[in-house]
Design an enzyme around this catalytic site. Structure first.
Site, PDB file in Angstrom:
ATOM      1  N   PRO A  14       0.821  -1.206   0.000  1.00 48.91           N
ATOM      2  CA  PRO A  14       0.000   0.000   0.000  1.00 48.91           C
ATOM      3  C   PRO A  14       0.860   1.263   0.000  1.00 48.91           C
ATOM      4  CG  PRO A  14      -0.150  -1.126   2.120  1.00 48.91           C
ATOM      5  CD  PRO A  14       0.695  -1.975   1.227  1.00 48.91           C
ATOM      6  N   GLU A  15       0.477   2.226  -0.801  1.00 48.51           N
ATOM      7  CA  GLU A  15       1.174   3.508  -0.821  1.00 48.51           C
ATOM      8  C   GLU A  15       0.321   4.537  -0.079  1.00 48.51           C
ATOM      9  OE1 GLU A  15       3.331   4.792  -4.039  1.00 48.51           O
ATOM     10  OE2 GLU A  15       3.556   2.844  -4.995  1.00 48.51           O
ATOM     11  N   HIS A  71      -4.010 -16.007   9.628  1.00 49.61           N
ATOM     12  CA  HIS A  71      -3.252 -14.808   9.270  1.00 49.61           C
ATOM     13  C   HIS A  71      -3.627 -13.602  10.132  1.00 49.61           C
ATOM     14  CE1 HIS A  71      -1.480 -16.956   6.004  1.00 49.61           C
ATOM     15  NE2 HIS A  71      -2.639 -17.185   5.433  1.00 49.61           N
ATOM     16  N   ARG A  81       2.139 -11.877   5.304  1.00 49.66           N
ATOM     17  CA  ARG A  81       3.606 -11.860   5.286  1.00 49.66           C
ATOM     18  C   ARG A  81       4.224 -11.564   6.657  1.00 49.66           C
ATOM     19  NH1 ARG A  81       5.102 -10.520  -0.207  1.00 49.66           N
ATOM     20  NH2 ARG A  81       7.271 -10.615   0.450  1.00 49.66           N
TER      21      ARG A  81
END
Ligand code: ZN
Length: 270
Positions: free
Chosen positions: A2-3, A91, A110
């Site tokens: 995400p930016e 997760h 991740r």
């Protein structure tokens, strides 16, 4: 990853759903997701109500009654608002259980994302936020020029350096260089003060466009969680054909990051 525009979309969406909720309990399922002592994180925040959510660069800052914490989503982090009784998936590493029976879960396949307790009063001046440069909206062209004009590094790499200016990731760095018709490999020292001023203006414009487009997805809050990811109209990143000259888009690695540009339209060095 995400930016800034995506993180801003997450911030706005989360605000809509969690402001005013009181944290009844915090369940940590994966300790390392918290920077520092996780017991302290839990005991400090339990019983407090979420009052606001701020954002600095790509960090979300949750403001509570007496304390605050930052959350960086890194590659895959996302939030889900669920019924507190909903089964946990493997997760989901942290649950904020609210007094109204809902829970905000942090999910991260991740496991690169991090949460960290910070001071509500001084967080912009403390680590990890104090090392961030200004966002394009606050950037002073002269100050940015001073940080760039002696560097031999590619302008695109300098755009990604969050200490110089914060909030520009790989996708938008490619888009900004395209919009400027500048070759992304141009060394910083070849870029004039006038072009730096333009660079800041273009950065603002592109991030604002992305935020505006993200704004339309604010209420699409579903089982996929709040990721803020959306399809912005990209002109060069991951594209094959240049929308200006119809020529091919070149992809090459610049300092380890996938860089897309048009050799015909982005000849200019500086
Ligand atoms: Zn072109």
């Amino acid at each position: 990853m995400p930016e800034l525009p995506e993180v801003e979309t997450v911030r706005r969406t989360l605000k809509h759903f969690v402001i005013g909720k009181e944290i009844k309990a915090i369940q940590v399922h994966y300790d390392k997701i918290i920077v520092g002592d996780s017991n302290r994180f839990v005991s400090t925040l339990t019983g407090q109500t979420i009052r606001d959510i701020d954002r600095l660069g790509k960090y979300l800052v949750f403001i509570l009654d007496r304390d605050a914490f930052v959350s960086h989503l890194r590659m895959e982090g996302k939030y889900h608002l669920v019924d507190a009784a909903a089964p946990l998936n493997k997760h989901q590493h942290l649950s904020f259980v609210f007094s109204d029976g809902t829970a905000l879960r942090y999910q991260d396949t991740r496991k690169f994302g991090r949460l960290e307790l910070v001071s509500k009063e001084t967080y912009p001046y403390d680590l990890p936020l104090s090392k961030l440069g200004p966002e394009p909206w606050e950037a002073d062209p002269e100050a940015i020029y001073q940080k760039i004009h002696r560097s031999s590094l590619p302008i695109k790499t300098l755009l990604l350096d969050q200490r110089i200016m914060t909030g520009i990731g790989n996708i938008y760095a490619n888009e900004i260089c395209f919009s400027m018709s500048i070759n992304p490999t141009t060394p910083g020292k070849r870029v004039s003060k006038k072009r730096i001023t333009e660079l800041i203006a273009v950065s603002k414009e592109i991030l604002e466009q992305a935020i505006a487009q993200g704004g339309t997805t604010i209420h699409s809050f579903d089982a996929n969680g709040i990721t803020g990811l959306f399809q912005m109209q990209l002109k060069v990143h991951m594209q094959k054909v240049c929308p200006v000259c119809d020529g091919p888009i070149t992809k090459e690695m610049v300092r380890g990051r996938g860089t897309y540009y048009c050799q015909a339209c982005q000849k200019k060095k500086g």
